[in-house]
Design an enzyme around this catalytic site. Structure first.
Site, PDB file in Angstrom:
ATOM      1  CB  THR A 261      -0.966   0.009   1.208  1.00 33.95           C
ATOM      2  OG1 THR A 261      -1.826   1.130   1.099  1.00 33.95           O
ATOM      3  CG2 THR A 261      -0.222   0.068   2.532  1.00 33.95           C
ATOM      4  NE  ARG A 262       1.169   3.242  -5.201  1.00 30.71           N
ATOM      5  CZ  ARG A 262       0.699   3.896  -6.267  1.00 30.71           C
ATOM      6  NH1 ARG A 262       0.835   5.191  -6.367  1.00 30.71           N
ATOM      7  NH2 ARG A 262       0.115   3.245  -7.251  1.00 30.71           N
ATOM      8  CG  ASN A 263      -3.862   5.858  -0.636  1.00 36.20           C
ATOM      9  OD1 ASN A 263      -3.968   6.970  -0.110  1.00 36.20           O
ATOM     10  ND2 ASN A 263      -4.077   5.639  -1.917  1.00 36.20           N
TER      11      ASN A 263
END
Lengths: 72, 382
Positions: free
Chosen positions: B192-194
């Protein structure tokens, strides 16, 4: 000259014909592609695994994991 | 037993204390190559086994094989180049066979045995990796700006890269011990990057229904303006795990890594890295590692068919949404209702609400997660 990346393996012609028929309409473009796919799958399940760490390494890692709160 | 390392052996190229002392004592006599923080992080990832079986920056044989076959020369699946590029004029007094010191801001990061110096075609590299040479693609732009030469060879890590998130940093050897101690035999990796919304949670929990644990592994690194800040993502996940996950079913640790936005190829790379951390499964959702409209929404799932020998099982999911008539989370495989009943998880809309200081609806984001995000004065990268 570039290094050769492929070699020839013999299989019985009737088997070749059966495989050729079997892969019709699938994503495999040739018997060679299919045989490569099957062999890769098979070989992967037999490959050796090696983890290079000692009991001391493991204890040191566990201490860090406890300090960070990952282990109780 | 968790997953075998990729290529069969977990790489460890971190210098022992005595070797490090010896290298640092000789440092003044070694040619030095200054590298960026992103390349220093790559060196650290190589040395600590995240990129096993790579032991250094790629030689031309592996680089070519990666571009053309998505495999290393040894036939092991490998989809993204891991290379050290330099400008031609910067290699004064350095030739093949030399040892050089890679430095970050003047401090030694790694010793490199320069086995090969080679040229490459940047445009061809971009087309192979990203499927396009459009300058609109951020990965293409970056590739076209790279140095003209590549240096290949093994590295030995002698320094560490400054890390503001040491507390959340685990390396593959550590996660492997951790999963073993937890008694997890099957572990699903989540990239993830959120900050998490309900759709992310549903992906993880659906996977968690048939594995022992989930390894939530946010990518920390260079971000775009408007993205959630790294510390916000971590705190948001901590809140989610604390309030909504059964005890001992989730591990949260960061991955320092620069996204390439290479879509399908990068999805495989993400799976390989998580395999090295010990994951047996890996979640691949909609438009994984994509950017703009460069890749079809599920291309990153289809590519996995080419790798029967990957050694980590991809779990493919359609996009989740909240369905008012189902009264819960669903996706197009599980919900028969029309679009008018569905609430989509739009990152842009969530950001707009948060920018205005408003709490997103509970069917979109858990209130405890929203509360944590809103507690930051400015949760976004500017």
């Amino acid at each position: 000259m570039p290094k050769r990346r492929y070699t020839t393996i013999s299989i019985p012609i009737p088997l070749y014909e059966r495989v050729k028929k079997m892969i019709e309409g699938t994503g495999f473009s040739s018997v060679s592609d299919y045989v490569t796919y099957v062999l890769r799958e098979l070989v992967a399940s037999y490959e050796e695994s090696k983890l290079d760490f000692t009991r001391e390494d493991e204890e040191r890692i566990k201490r860090r994991l406890r300090a960070l709160g990952y282990l109780d | 037993m968790v997953s075998r390392p990729h290529g069969g052996r977990l790489v460890n190229r971190v210098a022992s204390d005595s070797r490090r002392e010896k290298i640092l004592a000789e440092a003044a006599e070694l040619p030095q190559i200054p590298i960026s923080v992103e390349k220093a992080i790559e060196a650290e990832n190589i040395a600590r086994g995240v990129y096993s079986p790579l032991e250094g920056f790629m030689l031309s044989e592996d680089f070519e094989s990666c571009l053309t076959r998505m495999r290393l020369a040894s036939d092991v699946p490998w989809t993204l180049p891991v290379v050290l590029d330099v400008e031609e004029g910067s290699l004064v007094d350095i030739s093949e066979g030399d040892e050089v010191l890679l430095t970050l801001d003047g401090s030694p990061t790694a010793l490199m045995e320069v086995e090969e110096i080679y040229r490459y075609d940047k445009r061809r590299t971009a087309v192979s990796v990203f499927g396009t040479d459009s300058p609109e693609h951020p990965g293409v732009r970056r590739t076209l700006k790279m140095g003209d030469l590549l240096l290949g060879g093994r590295i030995t890590l002698v320094g560490s890269v400054p890390n503001p998130y040491e507390r959340y940093t685990l390396w593959p050897i550590e996660t492997r011990v951790l999963f073993k101690e937890k008694g997890w035999k099957t572990v699903v990796g989540f990239q993830t990057r959120n900050a998490p919304h309900r759709g992310h949670e549903e992906l993880q929990k659906t996977a968690l229904a048939f594995v022992d644990g989930v390894f939530i592994n946010p990518v920390i690194g260079r971000k775009k303006p408007g993205d959630f800040r790294d510390d916000v993502i971590l705190e948001a996940y901590r809140a989610l795990i604390r309030h909504y996950y059964p005890r001992d079913t989730a591990v949260l640790a960061i991955l320092r890594y620069e996204m390439r936005y290479a879509g399908p190829r990068e999805a495989v790379h993400h799976a390989i890295m998580r395999k090295n951390f010990g994951c047996t499964h890996f979640i691949v959702g909609r438009d994984h590692a994509g950017v703009g409209n460069f890749y079809p929404p599920y291309a990153a799932q289809e590519i996995f068919r080419e790798f029967p020998d990957l050694g980590v099982t991809p779990l493919f999911f359609r996009e989740f949404f909240y369905c008012r008539r189902c009264g819960g989370l669903a996706n197009e495989k599980t919900c028969p209702h029309p679009e008018s009943d569905r609430v989509r998880f739009s990152g842009t809309k969530i950001r707009e609400l948060i920018e205005r200081g408003e709490v997103p609806p509970p069917e979109v984001m858990r209130p405890e997660v929203a509360e944590v995000i809103l507690s930051f004065e400015d949760p976004f990268v500017r």
